[in-house]
Design an enzyme around this catalytic site. Structure first.
Site, PDB file in Angstrom:
ATOM      1  N   GLU A   1     -18.397 -31.376 -34.697  1.00  9.28           N
ATOM      2  CA  GLU A   1     -19.248 -32.114 -35.640  1.00  9.28           C
ATOM      3  C   GLU A   1     -20.412 -31.269 -36.164  1.00  9.28           C
ATOM      4  O   GLU A   1     -20.658 -31.258 -37.376  1.00  9.28           O
ATOM      5  CB  GLU A   1     -19.765 -33.407 -34.987  1.00  9.28           C
ATOM      6  CG  GLU A   1     -18.660 -34.450 -34.867  1.00  9.28           C
ATOM      7  CD  GLU A   1     -18.954 -35.554 -33.858  1.00  9.28           C
ATOM      8  OE1 GLU A   1     -20.103 -35.648 -33.389  1.00  9.28           O
ATOM      9  OE2 GLU A   1     -18.030 -36.313 -33.537  1.00  9.28           O
TER      10      GLU A   1
ATOM     11  N   ASP B   1     -14.402 -38.220 -39.886  1.00  7.28           N
ATOM     12  CA  ASP B   1     -15.438 -38.271 -38.859  1.00  7.28           C
ATOM     13  C   ASP B   1     -15.117 -39.504 -38.015  1.00  7.28           C
ATOM     14  O   ASP B   1     -15.332 -40.633 -38.460  1.00  7.28           O
ATOM     15  CB  ASP B   1     -16.807 -38.392 -39.550  1.00  7.28           C
ATOM     16  CG  ASP B   1     -17.941 -38.692 -38.574  1.00  7.28           C
ATOM     17  OD1 ASP B   1     -17.697 -38.732 -37.359  1.00  7.28           O
ATOM     18  OD2 ASP B   1     -19.084 -38.904 -39.055  1.00  7.28           O
TER      19      ASP B   1
ATOM     20  N   ASP C   1     -28.323 -34.251 -33.954  1.00  3.83           N
ATOM     21  CA  ASP C   1     -27.471 -35.388 -34.322  1.00  3.83           C
ATOM     22  C   ASP C   1     -27.811 -36.597 -33.452  1.00  3.83           C
ATOM     23  O   ASP C   1     -27.502 -36.634 -32.268  1.00  3.83           O
ATOM     24  CB  ASP C   1     -26.002 -34.960 -34.120  1.00  3.83           C
ATOM     25  CG  ASP C   1     -25.013 -36.036 -34.545  1.00  3.83           C
ATOM     26  OD1 ASP C   1     -25.453 -37.162 -34.862  1.00  3.83           O
ATOM     27  OD2 ASP C   1     -23.806 -35.755 -34.559  1.00  3.83           O
TER      28      ASP C   1
ATOM     29  N   LYS D   1     -14.643 -44.087 -28.306  1.00  2.00           N
ATOM     30  CA  LYS D   1     -14.779 -42.622 -28.274  1.00  2.00           C
ATOM     31  C   LYS D   1     -15.278 -42.133 -26.912  1.00  2.00           C
ATOM     32  O   LYS D   1     -14.924 -41.048 -26.467  1.00  2.00           O
ATOM     33  CB  LYS D   1     -15.747 -42.202 -29.387  1.00  2.00           C
ATOM     34  CG  LYS D   1     -15.877 -40.718 -29.572  1.00  2.00           C
ATOM     35  CD  LYS D   1     -16.642 -40.426 -30.846  1.00  2.00           C
ATOM     36  CE  LYS D   1     -16.928 -38.964 -31.030  1.00  2.00           C
ATOM     37  NZ  LYS D   1     -17.599 -38.703 -32.309  1.00  2.00           N
TER      38      LYS D   1
END
Ligand code: AMP
Length: 523
Positions: free
Chosen positions: A147, A8, A169, A70
């Site tokens: 994800e 992850d 999330d 990211k």
């Protein structure tokens, strides 16, 4: 068979997981830490820092530290590091290489293949950059996995019928909501929405501003625009935020934060959960709107969902769980290891790709609601024995929750805590688990003395209940071990639900046969 790891690669933190005997586990570093902060830096001596060490130097040397890379994946932007301009995938590769080394040290073998997760909304360029980062780190990337799909794999029971899951999330820097449909081996993301600029970091900054105001009020000075002071306030804010997920109030103490002439100034204050909640509520409302948009895009109604899964560290905030639960009333909401479940799902997928036997992953939940007896005064009556739920049933364990209660009488000296489990609003109808008293309360008018009651239910099924009078810190506790608490694994739960549904279907069918008058449309 060489291990394929699941990674992850997060905005705030990254994790690596692997499959062992059919079960996924997150691989810790030597110090036992599971999360690797996604931060890369170079120290004053020119040494490369990845993870906690890089994160620690951020306040002192932001120009030599890279965070949240990211967000730039897939773009052409270059990031300066150690007098070199690096591409985002080069920085990400450093994080991936650290995770690869961590896995190799723990597994005692070379790790060469991985499954890496990315947000569902990532574009092709962003996915490509992630894959490239893996290759730079010396990993063959077998799959770039969404994800929400990874999270869903942890919960999926791979039954015959298709299941629709909503994955909510909320992490450190981003929020996204995805609707995932799983039919046999096929997992499809039906819709995805979100906000790339919403997460726990925003809550930290709001609390940081509040702490700065408190400091200014207490000492009558303006907080200077000093990076070191701001960084300490921000870290104190994050610690307080995390503590407020378990407690209803927290004390914040930061010594020697500022100086006024020769004298040092300290920050000493208390934060209440309700104030924090009022602060973040508007931001959380936006996340509920995103749920509605994702549902509309997938042309679904809440009733079409089989389950809601909470993912990301910020979903540990009780208000997040409450709001999602009440917004999607009637849909089962599950939260299991919110900051690990994407990595665990990636490891499951890695195992599948590697041809390993993958066992159904069991999520253990509290089978009954746990709470205490309370009383309420109305204009005419005193109603006693009202069951106040502290841990609702079906909450994934381990879990700690607390609530604040207040005295009912002036100068009340003692408060009795009656603990029980069950679903009845009348506490007496539920199964008693024990009781205890907190004595010596301060002599105050009714409602002025607050008692925080905390329930912790651990993986061994042990429930620890503590009650603390908040002004004096006077505390008592009760431990109930698993003898009296029947636990049900989630697969049993799902089974019971299916059986119940089947029973309802049969009853409805019988009613139609036996009582046609009742089912005929009335004119
Ligand atoms: P993630 O991106 O999923 O790693 O989530 C990181 C975010 O979750 C950070 O903003 C953390 O401060 C936040 N977080 C982690 N644990 C908790 C907690 N117990 N309560 C509130 N926020 C938390």
């Amino acid at each position: 068979m060489a291990t394929v790891v699941g990674i992850d690669l997060g905005t705030t933190n990254s994790l690596v997981a692997a499959l062992e005997d059919g079960q996924p586990w997150v691989i810790p570093d030597e110090a036992g830490e599971l999360l690797l902060p996604s931060v890369v830096g170079v120290n004053a001596e020119g040494q490369l820092l990845v993870g906690q060490a890089a994160r620690r130097q951020y306040a002192a040397a932001p120009e030599r530290t890279v965070m949240s890379i990211k967000r730039q994946m897939g773009s052409d932007s270059l990031v300066p590091l150690a007098e070199k301009d690096c591409r985002p995938q080069d920085i990400s590769a450093l994080i991936l290489r650290t995770l690869k080394q961590r896995a190799e040290a723990a597994l005692g073998e070379t790790v060469e293949q991985a499954v890496i997760t990315v947000p569902a909304y990532f574009t092709d360029a962003q996915r490509q950059a992630t894959k490239e980062a893996g290759e730079i780190a010396g990993l063959e990337v077998l799959q770039i996995l969404n994800e929400p799909t990874a999270a869903a794999l942890v919960f999926d029971k791979r039954g015959e019928e298709s299941q629709r899951l909503l994955v909510y999330d909320l992490g450190g820097g981003t929020f996204d909501v995805s609707i995932v449909e799983i039919t046999g081996p096929v997992t499809e993301v039906l819709a995805s929405h979100g906000n790339n600029r919403l997460g726990g970091d925003d809550f930290d900054r709001q609390l940081q501003r509040l702490l700065a105001e408190r400091l200014e009020q207490a000492h009558g000075v303006a907080v200077p625009r000093d990076m070191a002071v701001e960084a300490r306030l921000l870290q104190a804010a994050e610690r307080a935020k995390i503590a407020l997920s378990e407690r209803t109030r927290v004390a914040v103490r930061e010594a020697y934060l500022l100086s006024q002439g020769e004298s040092p100034l300290h920050l000493e204050t208390e934060l209440l959960r309700e104030d924090f909640e009022a602060m973040i509520r508007p931001l959380l409302r936006d996340t509920l709107t995103a749920i509605d948009r994702a549902l509309a895009d997938a042309r679904l109604k809440p009733g079409d969902l089989d389950r809601v899964i909470l993912v990301g560290g910020s979903t540990r905030i009780p208000l997040v769980q409450e709001l999602v639960e009440s917004h999607l009333d009637g849909v089962a909401v599950s939260s299991f290891e919110p900051d690990r479940c994407v990595a665990l799902g990636a490891a499951l997928q890695a195992g599948v790709l590697n041809g390993e036997e993958v066992e159904t992953f069991l999520v253990d939940v509290t089978p009954h609601s746990l709470g205490i007896a309370t009383a309420m005064e109305t204009e005419t009556d005193l109603i006693t024995d009202i069951f106040s739920t502290i841990i609702p049933r079906n909450t994934a364990i381990p879990v700690t929750r607390s609530k604040l209660y207040f005295t009912m009488r002036d100068n009340q000296k003692v408060v009795r805590v009656d603990v029980s489990q069950g679903e009845n609003v009348n506490a007496r109808e539920n199964v008693p688990l024990g009781n205890f008293e907190v004595e010596g309360l301060p002599q105050q008018p009714a409602g002025d003395v607050a008692i925080e009651v905390q329930f912790s239910f651990d993986l061994n099924g042990i429930l620890t209940v503590s009650a603390c009078e908040t002004s004096s810190g006077r505390q008592e506790q009760l431990v109930v071990n698993n003898a009296s608490l029947h636990r049900m694994a989630s697969h049993e739960l799902a089974q019971s639900r299916t059986e119940l549904e089947r029973l309802f279907a049969t009853l409805a069918a019988e009613a139609q046969v036996e009582g046609p008058d009742e089912t005929e449309p009335r004119g």
